[in-house]
Design a protein around this motif. Structure first.
Motif, PDB file in Angstrom:
ATOM      1  N   ALA A  93      76.620  -2.851  25.204  1.00  0.00           N
ATOM      2  CA  ALA A  93      76.927  -3.673  26.374  1.00  0.00           C
ATOM      3  C   ALA A  93      75.758  -4.596  26.689  1.00  0.00           C
ATOM      4  O   ALA A  93      74.598  -4.254  26.457  1.00  0.00           O
ATOM      5  CB  ALA A  93      77.231  -2.789  27.576  1.00  0.00           C
ATOM      6  N   ALA A  94      76.081  -5.774  27.210  1.00  0.00           N
ATOM      7  CA  ALA A  94      75.040  -6.740  27.579  1.00  0.00           C
ATOM      8  C   ALA A  94      75.489  -7.561  28.781  1.00  0.00           C
ATOM      9  O   ALA A  94      76.659  -7.895  28.917  1.00  0.00           O
ATOM     10  CB  ALA A  94      74.726  -7.664  26.411  1.00  0.00           C
ATOM     11  N   LEU A  95      74.549  -7.858  29.641  1.00  0.00           N
ATOM     12  CA  LEU A  95      74.741  -8.830  30.714  1.00  0.00           C
ATOM     13  C   LEU A  95      74.062 -10.107  30.260  1.00  0.00           C
ATOM     14  O   LEU A  95      73.003 -10.062  29.630  1.00  0.00           O
ATOM     15  CB  LEU A  95      74.097  -8.346  32.010  1.00  0.00           C
ATOM     16  CG  LEU A  95      74.575  -7.016  32.572  1.00  0.00           C
ATOM     17  CD1 LEU A  95      73.807  -6.701  33.854  1.00  0.00           C
ATOM     18  CD2 LEU A  95      76.058  -7.032  32.833  1.00  0.00           C
ATOM     19  N   TRP A  96      74.648 -11.253  30.570  1.00  0.00           N
ATOM     20  CA  TRP A  96      74.077 -12.513  30.104  1.00  0.00           C
ATOM     21  C   TRP A  96      74.277 -13.608  31.140  1.00  0.00           C
ATOM     22  O   TRP A  96      75.150 -13.516  32.002  1.00  0.00           O
ATOM     23  CB  TRP A  96      74.690 -12.940  28.766  1.00  0.00           C
ATOM     24  CG  TRP A  96      76.187 -12.984  28.788  1.00  0.00           C
ATOM     25  CD1 TRP A  96      77.040 -11.983  28.409  1.00  0.00           C
ATOM     26  CD2 TRP A  96      77.016 -14.062  29.236  1.00  0.00           C
ATOM     27  NE1 TRP A  96      78.340 -12.377  28.593  1.00  0.00           N
ATOM     28  CE2 TRP A  96      78.367 -13.649  29.094  1.00  0.00           C
ATOM     29  CE3 TRP A  96      76.766 -15.330  29.734  1.00  0.00           C
ATOM     30  CZ2 TRP A  96      79.435 -14.467  29.438  1.00  0.00           C
ATOM     31  CZ3 TRP A  96      77.828 -16.146  30.084  1.00  0.00           C
ATOM     32  CH2 TRP A  96      79.153 -15.707  29.932  1.00  0.00           C
ATOM     33  N   ALA A  97      73.432 -14.621  31.038  1.00  0.00           N
ATOM     34  CA  ALA A  97      73.524 -15.789  31.905  1.00  0.00           C
ATOM     35  C   ALA A  97      73.071 -17.005  31.112  1.00  0.00           C
ATOM     36  O   ALA A  97      72.169 -16.916  30.282  1.00  0.00           O
ATOM     37  CB  ALA A  97      72.640 -15.611  33.135  1.00  0.00           C
ATOM     38  N   HIS A  98      73.717 -18.141  31.363  1.00  0.00           N
ATOM     39  CA  HIS A  98      73.340 -19.417  30.743  1.00  0.00           C
ATOM     40  C   HIS A  98      72.847 -20.347  31.843  1.00  0.00           C
ATOM     41  O   HIS A  98      73.511 -20.514  32.861  1.00  0.00           O
ATOM     42  CB  HIS A  98      74.542 -20.071  30.059  1.00  0.00           C
ATOM     43  CG  HIS A  98      74.864 -19.486  28.739  1.00  0.00           C
ATOM     44  ND1 HIS A  98      75.398 -20.221  27.722  1.00  0.00           N
ATOM     45  CD2 HIS A  98      74.718 -18.239  28.237  1.00  0.00           C
ATOM     46  CE1 HIS A  98      75.585 -19.450  26.663  1.00  0.00           C
ATOM     47  NE2 HIS A  98      75.188 -18.244  26.966  1.00  0.00           N
ATOM     48  N   LEU A  99      71.693 -20.967  31.595  1.00  0.00           N
ATOM     49  CA  LEU A  99      71.114 -21.927  32.531  1.00  0.00           C
ATOM     50  C   LEU A  99      70.806 -23.214  31.790  1.00  0.00           C
ATOM     51  O   LEU A  99      70.335 -23.168  30.654  1.00  0.00           O
ATOM     52  CB  LEU A  99      69.800 -21.402  33.113  1.00  0.00           C
ATOM     53  CG  LEU A  99      69.854 -20.252  34.098  1.00  0.00           C
ATOM     54  CD1 LEU A  99      69.986 -18.931  33.394  1.00  0.00           C
ATOM     55  CD2 LEU A  99      68.621 -20.274  34.951  1.00  0.00           C
ATOM     56  N   PRO A 100      71.059 -24.355  32.418  1.00  0.00           N
ATOM     57  CA  PRO A 100      70.668 -25.620  31.781  1.00  0.00           C
ATOM     58  C   PRO A 100      69.151 -25.768  31.836  1.00  0.00           C
ATOM     59  O   PRO A 100      68.525 -25.405  32.826  1.00  0.00           O
ATOM     60  CB  PRO A 100      71.364 -26.682  32.634  1.00  0.00           C
ATOM     61  CG  PRO A 100      71.582 -26.026  33.955  1.00  0.00           C
ATOM     62  CD  PRO A 100      71.718 -24.557  33.691  1.00  0.00           C
TER      63      PRO A 100
END
Length: 150
Positions: free
Chosen positions: A116-123
């Motif tokens: 399992a993984a939590l992820w976030a994308h930011l510019p």
């Protein structure tokens, strides 16, 4: 624990709360050349994801920062830990959830069980030059207001 660091990726294993400080320092160095706002948002997301691992008792955990895109114009931050769950306001993680929804363009959870993984994308936004040249005319800066602006 030492960092695994390449030109476009940073990885660190978190096993105790004091690892977050070193992670912040490494992440800030990894984001050299980005705007202050971008670095601030990224560090807030890093803190939120790392805190989730400790709050849920899911350590050791691996956190990665990866520059993505043809010009490295996106930052993907992911936290991999067995059984990690999305933040929930009912578990006292309301601030971290607010950070994700405010700072990240996209965020979520992928995988299940041990993967399992939590992820976030930011510019990623480049930093402005330290000194901006200003043209002066007779000691007065030119008026850069749009036409018709009072």
């Amino acid at each position: 624990m030492t960092d695994f660091w390449m030109d476009n990726a940073l990885q660190r294993v978190l096993s105790q709360p004091t690892d977050i400080r070193a992670l912040r320092e490494s992440a800030a160095a990894f984001l050299t050349g980005c705007s202050v706002e971008t670095i601030t948002d990224a560090l807030l997301v890093v803190d939120a994801l790392a805190s989730t691992a400790y709050d849920q008792g899911r350590v050791p955990a691996t956190i990665r920062l990866l520059r993505e895109g043809s010009r490295s114009d996106w930052l993907r931050i992911s936290l991999a830990a067995p059984g990690i769950q999305l933040p929930d306001t009912g578990t006292g993680f309301g601030t971290g959830l607010h950070v994700l929804t405010t700072c990240a363009a996209l965020w979520g959870r992928s995988g299940d069980g041990d993967h399992a993984a939590l992820w976030a994308h930011l510019p990623l936004t480049a930093a402005a030059p330290a000194v901006l040249p200003v043209a002066f005319t007779h000691g007065v800066a030119p008026d850069h207001r749009p036409a018709g602006h009072p």
